[in-house]
Design a protein around this motif. Structure first.
Motif, PDB file in Angstrom:
ATOM      1  N   GLY A  59       0.824  -1.208   0.000  1.00  8.04           N
ATOM      2  CA  GLY A  59       0.000   0.000   0.000  1.00  8.04           C
ATOM      3  C   GLY A  59       0.856   1.255   0.000  1.00  8.04           C
ATOM      4  N   PRO A  60       1.030   1.887   1.174  1.00  9.10           N
ATOM      5  CA  PRO A  60       1.759   3.169   1.208  1.00  9.10           C
ATOM      6  C   PRO A  60       3.235   3.049   0.871  1.00  9.10           C
ATOM      7  CG  PRO A  60       1.213   2.407   3.426  1.00  9.10           C
ATOM      8  CD  PRO A  60       0.465   1.537   2.483  1.00  9.10           C
ATOM      9  N   ASP A  61       3.770   1.826   0.887  1.00 13.27           N
ATOM     10  CA  ASP A  61       5.188   1.665   0.563  1.00 13.27           C
ATOM     11  C   ASP A  61       5.484   1.903  -0.912  1.00 13.27           C
ATOM     12  OD1 ASP A  61       5.195  -1.255  -0.850  1.00 13.27           O
ATOM     13  OD2 ASP A  61       3.785  -1.193   0.798  1.00 13.27           O
ATOM     14  N   GLU A  62       4.466   1.821  -1.790  1.00 11.57           N
ATOM     15  CA  GLU A  62       4.725   1.948  -3.219  1.00 11.57           C
ATOM     16  C   GLU A  62       5.272   3.330  -3.567  1.00 11.57           C
ATOM     17  OE1 GLU A  62       2.436   2.040  -7.544  1.00 11.57           O
ATOM     18  OE2 GLU A  62       1.478   1.001  -5.855  1.00 11.57           O
ATOM     19  N   GLN A  63       4.629   4.388  -3.065  1.00 16.88           N
ATOM     20  CA  GLN A  63       5.106   5.723  -3.417  1.00 16.88           C
ATOM     21  C   GLN A  63       6.476   5.983  -2.815  1.00 16.88           C
ATOM     22  OE1 GLN A  63       3.632   7.877  -5.650  1.00 16.88           O
ATOM     23  NE2 GLN A  63       5.688   8.763  -5.451  1.00 16.88           N
ATOM     24  N   ALA A  64       6.702   5.489  -1.611  1.00 16.88           N
ATOM     25  CA  ALA A  64       8.024   5.642  -1.007  1.00 16.88           C
ATOM     26  C   ALA A  64       9.080   4.942  -1.851  1.00 16.88           C
ATOM     27  CB  ALA A  64       8.021   5.078   0.413  1.00 16.88           C
ATOM     28  N   THR A  65       8.753   3.782  -2.379  1.00 18.17           N
ATOM     29  CA  THR A  65       9.682   3.054  -3.245  1.00 18.17           C
ATOM     30  C   THR A  65       9.945   3.821  -4.532  1.00 18.17           C
ATOM     31  OG1 THR A  65       9.029   0.907  -2.356  1.00 18.17           O
ATOM     32  CG2 THR A  65       9.990   0.922  -4.567  1.00 18.17           C
ATOM     33  N   ARG A  66       8.899   4.343  -5.144  1.00 17.01           N
ATOM     34  CA  ARG A  66       9.076   5.119  -6.373  1.00 17.01           C
ATOM     35  C   ARG A  66       9.939   6.356  -6.132  1.00 17.01           C
ATOM     36  NH1 ARG A  66       6.021   3.399 -10.573  1.00 17.01           N
ATOM     37  NH2 ARG A  66       4.239   2.028 -10.143  1.00 17.01           N
ATOM     38  N   ASP A  67       9.750   7.008  -5.005  1.00 20.33           N
ATOM     39  CA  ASP A  67      10.555   8.194  -4.693  1.00 20.33           C
ATOM     40  C   ASP A  67      12.033   7.823  -4.546  1.00 20.33           C
ATOM     41  OD1 ASP A  67       8.230   9.698  -4.708  1.00 20.33           O
ATOM     42  OD2 ASP A  67       8.033   9.741  -2.520  1.00 20.33           O
ATOM     43  N   LEU A  68      12.321   6.725  -3.866  1.00 20.76           N
ATOM     44  CA  LEU A  68      13.706   6.302  -3.688  1.00 20.76           C
ATOM     45  C   LEU A  68      14.323   5.857  -5.009  1.00 20.76           C
ATOM     46  CD1 LEU A  68      13.362   4.367  -0.319  1.00 20.76           C
ATOM     47  CD2 LEU A  68      14.569   6.527  -0.689  1.00 20.76           C
ATOM     48  N   ILE A  69      13.542   5.182  -5.838  1.00 18.32           N
ATOM     49  CA  ILE A  69      14.049   4.776  -7.153  1.00 18.32           C
ATOM     50  C   ILE A  69      14.430   6.006  -7.972  1.00 18.32           C
ATOM     51  CG2 ILE A  69      13.315   3.836  -9.381  1.00 18.32           C
ATOM     52  CD1 ILE A  69      11.840   1.654  -7.841  1.00 18.32           C
ATOM     53  N   ALA A  70      13.606   7.043  -7.912  1.00 20.90           N
ATOM     54  CA  ALA A  70      13.914   8.267  -8.656  1.00 20.90           C
ATOM     55  C   ALA A  70      15.239   8.869  -8.187  1.00 20.90           C
ATOM     56  CB  ALA A  70      12.774   9.277  -8.492  1.00 20.90           C
TER      57      ALA A  70
END
Length: 437
Positions: A59-70
């Motif tokens: 759930g909320p981890d997806e956006q955090a993951t996308r931010d770190l990938i960026a």
């Protein structure tokens, strides 16, 4: 790296070329795969490369993951192809890719059992002392038989109880002290006192899950499996489970809920949200849901103590495959995603717990419900290391399912608890033997 450059020993550099030389169709013995030892790599060394990351989201981890990938893409001038799969499809999909010669570079896992033979040893890339940055418990789950680092523990979950504060206050029952955990007797007595005073249907509820029940077993000093062996202490397990069986017999713990799902997992969160129970044993992943959905005051409570304190852990791992075309980049990505700053951002956004020793010691600042997450962090310190090894054992999943089946037989009146546990012990021993054969 933002904290330190990726360590790549000579073995790691050679492995990159060896993988290429041993790729399907590559003639053996051709080319010189030796390289001078490489002590470190600069991000510029990877510029223009592409990395695949197979992921499932809570759930909320997806956006955090996308931010770190960026951030990683910007720092390394690389492309990370994020493929999000439903959790139920993860194992079969990745196995199919491995069989087809199309291994992803990095994968997020809840356990290593299905892929252990295919995983890249990260130690030559990250350094032999890299594991010292992480808590000893989670490290047990990622250490190979010969000391290999087969993955990095990226976040933790921990089982533990929640209380309906409004119901406790209405009943005039003292709230638990986060610094001084209940005993099991104190917790069940408080729950039943609140039930009697407020008229709730139940006193105590927990998810129907072998993982959750393992929390209770661990608090009474026993595990289903440990170090690749069946380790259930039947006498300790009987002492641990008797309160649950007795509460379900009296229906102060929801008996129909327990029996209604067969051997399948069932979460009791809706019972708690309906204010039908004052004490609910689940885990820290519920914090974000309750913060949004609960229409009453609630709080996380410390796990009760018996012979041991603390909860029972779960969590996720980041691993790379030995068939990866970019093993050094995969290792760099895994390290970046699990350095102090990255892991803190990830677990804070997701209401997870850290695996890094420095974050466990210093704490994590969460955007919401800090006090509740601090309760779980404190219980993480109390949780015995053996529980991490038990949860990571290849035989744990099957043993946990057998545990639920055994409890069902007792709750349904088809067996008594000592007989069911003796049968369970035999089933676990057979499962361990089968996996060893």
């Amino acid at each position: 790296m933002t904290r330190r450059k990726l360590t790549i020993l000579g073995l790691g550099a050679a492995a990159v070329l060896a993988l290429a030389a041993c790729a399907p169709g590559a003639p053996s013995g051709e080319g010189d795969t030796t390289q001078p030892p490489v002590e470190s790599a600069d991000p510029a060394d990877f510029a223009g490369e592409t990395l695949s990351y197979v992921y499932f989201t809570d759930g909320p981890d997806e956006q955090a993951t996308r931010d770190l990938i960026a951030q990683f893409e910007a720092e390394y001038d690389v492309t990370v192809e994020l493929e999000i799969l439903p959790y139920a499809d993860l194992v079969t999909s990745v196995q199919a890719r491995l069989s087809g010669g199309n291994a992803p570079d990095v994968v997020r896992l809840t356990g290593l059992t299905d892929f252990r033979a295919d995983l890249l040893d990260l130690a030559p890339y990250l350094g032999e002392d890299y594991v010292e940055e992480f808590l000893p418990g989670p490290v047990q789950a990622v250490t190979g038989d010969d000391g290999e680092l087969l993955a990095v523990p990226s976040d933790l979950t921990l089982n533990g109880p929640f209380i309906n504060v409004d119901l406790f206050n209405e009943a005039g029952v003292e709230l638990p002290d986060p610094e001084d955990p209940w005993t099991w007797e104190e917790m069940t007595a408080a729950a039943q006192e609140v039930q009697a005073a407020t008229g709730t249907p139940y006193a105590f509820a927990m998810d129907k899950s072998g993982h959750r029940v393992s929390t209770v077993l661990a608090q009474y000093g026993t595990q289903l499996v440990s170090d690749g062996e069946a380790s259930l202490d039947v006498a300790a397990a009987e002492e641990a489970l008797t309160p649950l069986i007795d509460m379900m017999a009296a229906d102060t713990m929801p008996r129909d809920f327990w029996l209604g799902s067969g051997s399948r997992y069932a979460g009791a969160n809706e019972i708690f949200l309906a204010q039908d129970v004052p004490v609910y044993l689940s885990g820290n992943w519920q914090v974000a849901q309750f913060a949004q959905a609960a229409e009453f005051e609630w709080a996380a409570a410390p796990n009760p103590c018996a012979t041991e304190c603390g909860g029972f852990p779960g969590g996720k791992f980041m691993a790379a495959f030995s068939a990866s075309e970019n093993p050094a980049l995969a290792a760099a990505f895994i390290e970046f995603m699990n350095n102090t700053e990255s892991q803190e951002a990830f677990v804070a956004a997701s209401s997870f717990l850290p695996t890094r020793a420095d974050l466990a010691e210093d704490g994590v600042t969460y955007p919401d419900r800090q006090a509740d997450m601090d309760v779980f962090l404190a219980d993480l310190v109390r949780t015995p290391d053996v529980t991490f090894a038990a949860n990571a054992d290849p035989a744990f999943s099957g043993s946990a399912t057998a545990l639920i089946t055994a409890m069902d037989e007792v709750v349904a009146g088809q067996s008594d608890l000592p007989t069911a546990l003796t049968g369970l012990q035999g089933e676990i021993e057979a499962l361990v033997a089968e996996l060893d054969s």
